[in-house]
Design a protein around this motif. Structure first.
Motif, PDB file in Angstrom:
ATOM      1  N   ASN A 175     -21.335 -36.018   4.633  1.00 53.76           N
ATOM      2  CA  ASN A 175     -22.273 -37.156   5.346  1.00 53.76           C
ATOM      3  C   ASN A 175     -22.851 -38.172   5.328  1.00 53.76           C
ATOM      4  O   ASN A 175     -23.462 -39.132   4.669  1.00 53.76           O
ATOM      5  CB  ASN A 175     -23.571 -36.381   6.126  1.00 53.76           C
ATOM      6  N   HIS A 176     -21.643 -39.154   4.549  1.00 52.21           N
ATOM      7  CA  HIS A 176     -21.724 -41.021   3.631  1.00 52.21           C
ATOM      8  C   HIS A 176     -21.939 -41.699   5.022  1.00 52.21           C
ATOM      9  O   HIS A 176     -22.746 -42.306   4.481  1.00 52.21           O
ATOM     10  CB  HIS A 176     -20.322 -41.422   2.892  1.00 52.21           C
ATOM     11  N   ILE A 177     -21.656 -41.270   5.879  1.00 49.30           N
ATOM     12  CA  ILE A 177     -21.876 -42.935   7.274  1.00 49.30           C
ATOM     13  C   ILE A 177     -23.351 -42.769   7.388  1.00 49.30           C
ATOM     14  O   ILE A 177     -23.528 -43.278   8.374  1.00 49.30           O
ATOM     15  CB  ILE A 177     -20.865 -41.096   8.376  1.00 49.30           C
TER      16      ILE A 177
ATOM     17  N   LYS B 114     -16.978 -48.284   9.554  1.00 50.81           N
ATOM     18  CA  LYS B 114     -18.521 -48.512   9.811  1.00 50.81           C
ATOM     19  C   LYS B 114     -19.142 -49.251   9.195  1.00 50.81           C
ATOM     20  O   LYS B 114     -19.670 -50.182   9.445  1.00 50.81           O
ATOM     21  CB  LYS B 114     -19.323 -47.163   9.280  1.00 50.81           C
TER      22      LYS B 114
ATOM     23  N   ILE C  15     -24.306 -44.742   5.613  1.00 52.24           N
ATOM     24  CA  ILE C  15     -23.589 -46.234   6.259  1.00 52.24           C
ATOM     25  C   ILE C  15     -25.017 -46.418   7.137  1.00 52.24           C
ATOM     26  O   ILE C  15     -25.170 -48.146   6.876  1.00 52.24           O
ATOM     27  CB  ILE C  15     -22.308 -46.300   6.433  1.00 52.24           C
TER      28      ILE C  15
ATOM     29  N   TYR D  36     -16.876 -47.748  -3.413  1.00 59.37           N
ATOM     30  CA  TYR D  36     -15.824 -46.107  -3.241  1.00 59.37           C
ATOM     31  C   TYR D  36     -15.290 -46.983  -5.256  1.00 59.37           C
ATOM     32  O   TYR D  36     -14.158 -47.464  -4.694  1.00 59.37           O
ATOM     33  CB  TYR D  36     -14.922 -45.614  -2.197  1.00 59.37           C
TER      34      TYR D  36
ATOM     35  N   ILE E  79     -15.248 -43.862   7.216  1.00 57.23           N
ATOM     36  CA  ILE E  79     -16.396 -44.722   6.604  1.00 57.23           C
ATOM     37  C   ILE E  79     -16.206 -45.727   6.372  1.00 57.23           C
ATOM     38  O   ILE E  79     -16.812 -46.604   6.336  1.00 57.23           O
ATOM     39  CB  ILE E  79     -16.468 -43.807   4.943  1.00 57.23           C
ATOM     40  N   GLU E  80     -15.217 -46.347   5.993  1.00 58.21           N
ATOM     41  CA  GLU E  80     -14.441 -48.136   5.905  1.00 58.21           C
ATOM     42  C   GLU E  80     -14.270 -48.470   7.242  1.00 58.21           C
ATOM     43  O   GLU E  80     -15.252 -49.891   6.678  1.00 58.21           O
ATOM     44  CB  GLU E  80     -13.175 -48.571   5.438  1.00 58.21           C
TER      45      GLU E  80
ATOM     46  N   LEU F 225     -14.985 -37.763   0.277  1.00 55.80           N
ATOM     47  CA  LEU F 225     -14.764 -38.373   1.263  1.00 55.80           C
ATOM     48  C   LEU F 225     -15.075 -37.757   2.611  1.00 55.80           C
ATOM     49  O   LEU F 225     -13.909 -37.844   3.033  1.00 55.80           O
ATOM     50  CB  LEU F 225     -13.869 -39.626   1.444  1.00 55.80           C
TER      51      LEU F 225
ATOM     52  N   LYS G 197     -16.542 -35.262   6.168  1.00 54.85           N
ATOM     53  CA  LYS G 197     -16.550 -35.231   6.693  1.00 54.85           C
ATOM     54  C   LYS G 197     -18.539 -34.607   5.840  1.00 54.85           C
ATOM     55  O   LYS G 197     -19.819 -34.774   6.761  1.00 54.85           O
ATOM     56  CB  LYS G 197     -16.500 -34.115   7.885  1.00 54.85           C
TER      57      LYS G 197
ATOM     58  N   GLU H  43     -11.770 -38.065   5.700  1.00 57.22           N
ATOM     59  CA  GLU H  43     -12.971 -39.060   6.246  1.00 57.22           C
ATOM     60  C   GLU H  43     -13.035 -40.785   5.791  1.00 57.22           C
ATOM     61  O   GLU H  43     -13.580 -40.988   6.345  1.00 57.22           O
ATOM     62  CB  GLU H  43     -13.945 -38.746   5.515  1.00 57.22           C
ATOM     63  N   ARG H  44     -11.969 -41.214   5.019  1.00 62.76           N
ATOM     64  CA  ARG H  44     -12.278 -42.578   4.139  1.00 62.76           C
ATOM     65  C   ARG H  44     -12.537 -43.657   5.265  1.00 62.76           C
ATOM     66  O   ARG H  44     -12.993 -44.676   4.774  1.00 62.76           O
ATOM     67  CB  ARG H  44     -11.218 -42.546   3.008  1.00 62.76           C
TER      68      ARG H  44
END
Length: 380
Positions: A215-217, A252, A220, A264, A249-250, A210, A212, A245-246
């Protein structure tokens, strides 16, 4: 028995990517010494498996960052061990330790050096500072490099321009046991039950910490766009180590009310099983070398949606094995997902990827690495 130092940042790297190369060097009659940070627990979860490799271990507390205050101490320790153990070759991996290893033996012309960056820090679309500083550093270090082993076409083009003491090579990744993945039957999990998904839900799986860079964002944001279009049946599953970054992400996920669509699972050892029960693999990273996770998904017969970056463009053929999108274009990513869902093209894409991934098999990669090792070591 002559020794070869294999140097990387953390211990898990050897188990994940270099196990077959270790065996190759041992078959050639060399004693392999693994040099890395074996103490940082987060990156040494496979430490118990090291003993099965029949290697020696040297623990130096390397860090990923070149700006770590321990860098000078690590350099001195490495140089001390090189002087003491007198390896005939150093096989170094990743940028920071790659520099330290080559500087440590700079004045010893008898030591051969292989360097595998697994993705240069300078690449198409990178920050300007990377293009200037890291390119200069790699160019200077090339003077002490007998074999520069790249794993994607962009890095290979750059490597060929460097003033190498030896030669640049391009091998198709680190080698994945694609045949075993293809033939693996039976699953230890039921993914849909695990994430409480409906039979008609479309499951996207991604593998990566998780951070940057992964780029999991982007996924989302794409799910939010599709939700606004009335598409609510997408489930996003992430497998990977926790990282800074967790929380972003959460937050968002909560902001877009996607809690029931986001899952996750943390670090997993059953990625193949998870892939086989998914509908599509997705990798939205900003930077990759040549993604093992994509190759594994291809071997599972899955379509792939990936960012249009170095490495990914070598693996995924647009419109044949999946879709590529500009890394920060959330609308384009949303459209890629939409096309797969509506056209059911992912079935044919998966078949195409199963055939293509043979190129990245252990057998193919090892045949190339054997030639490189023999050439550098002047092995008869």
């Amino acid at each position: 028995m002559k020794k070869v130092f294999m140097v990387s940042t953390y211990g898990d790297f050897f188990l994940s990517f270099e196990k077959e190369n270790i065996k190759l060097l041992q078959k050639l009659g060399y004693r392999v010494v693994l040099v890395a940070n074996f103490e940082e627990e987060k990156y040494n979860q496979k430490k118990s498996e090291i003993n099965s490799l029949n290697v020696e271990i040297i623990n130096i507390l390397f860090k990923r960052s070149p700006l770590s205050f321990k860098t000078l101490i690590n350099y001195k320790r490495l140089k001390k061990y090189i002087k003491k153990e007198k390896p005939v070759m150093i096989d170094c991996h990743l940028a920071v330790v790659g520099v330290l290893a080559r500087i440590s033996c700079w004045n010893d012309k008898s030591i051969k050096v292989i360097y595998s960056p697994h993705g240069f820090f300078f690449y198409k679309g990178c920050p300007i500072v990377n293009s200037i500083i890291y390119k200069i550093v790699e160019t200077v270090m090339a003077l002490k490099t007998d074999a520069l082993v790249t794993i994607n076409s962009e890095d290979y083009r750059n490597a060929k321009k460097m003033p190498l003491r030896g030669k640049a090579y391009c091998v198709p990744g680190v080698g994945v046991d694609v045949v075993s993945i293809m033939n693996k039957k039976g699953n230890s999990i039921n993914l849909r039950n695990l994430i409480c998904a409906n039979p008609k839900d479309f499951i996207l799986v991604s593998v990566g910490e998780l951070s940057k860079n992964k780029n999991h964002i982007a996924v989302i944001e794409a799910m939010r766009i599709l939700k606004d279009r009335g598409i609510n049946n997408i489930q996003y599953v992430i497998c990977g180590r926790d990282d800074i970054e967790r929380s972003i992400i959460e937050n968002k996920v909560l902001q877009y009310k996607l809690e029931k669509n986001f899952h996750y699972l943390g670090y997993r050892t059953d990625i193949v099983e998870i892939n086989k029960e998914s509908d599509c693999f997705i990798l939205p990273s900003f930077k990759e070398g040549l993604s093992v996770s994509i190759i594994e998904a291809m071997a599972c017969g899955k379509p792939v949606i990936a960012s249009k970056i170095r490495g990914n463009v070598d693996l995924i053929d647009e419109g044949k094995g999946g879709y590529l999108f500009e890394v920060s274009d959330y609308n384009e990513l949303a459209n890629c997902i939409f096309k797969l869902i509506k056209n059911k093209s992912y079935i044919e894409f998966g078949k195409y990827n199963r055939e293509k991934c043979i190129k990245y098999s252990i057998e193919n990669v090892q045949s190339k690495m054997l030639k490189i090792y023999k050439g550098v070591l002047n092995y008869e």
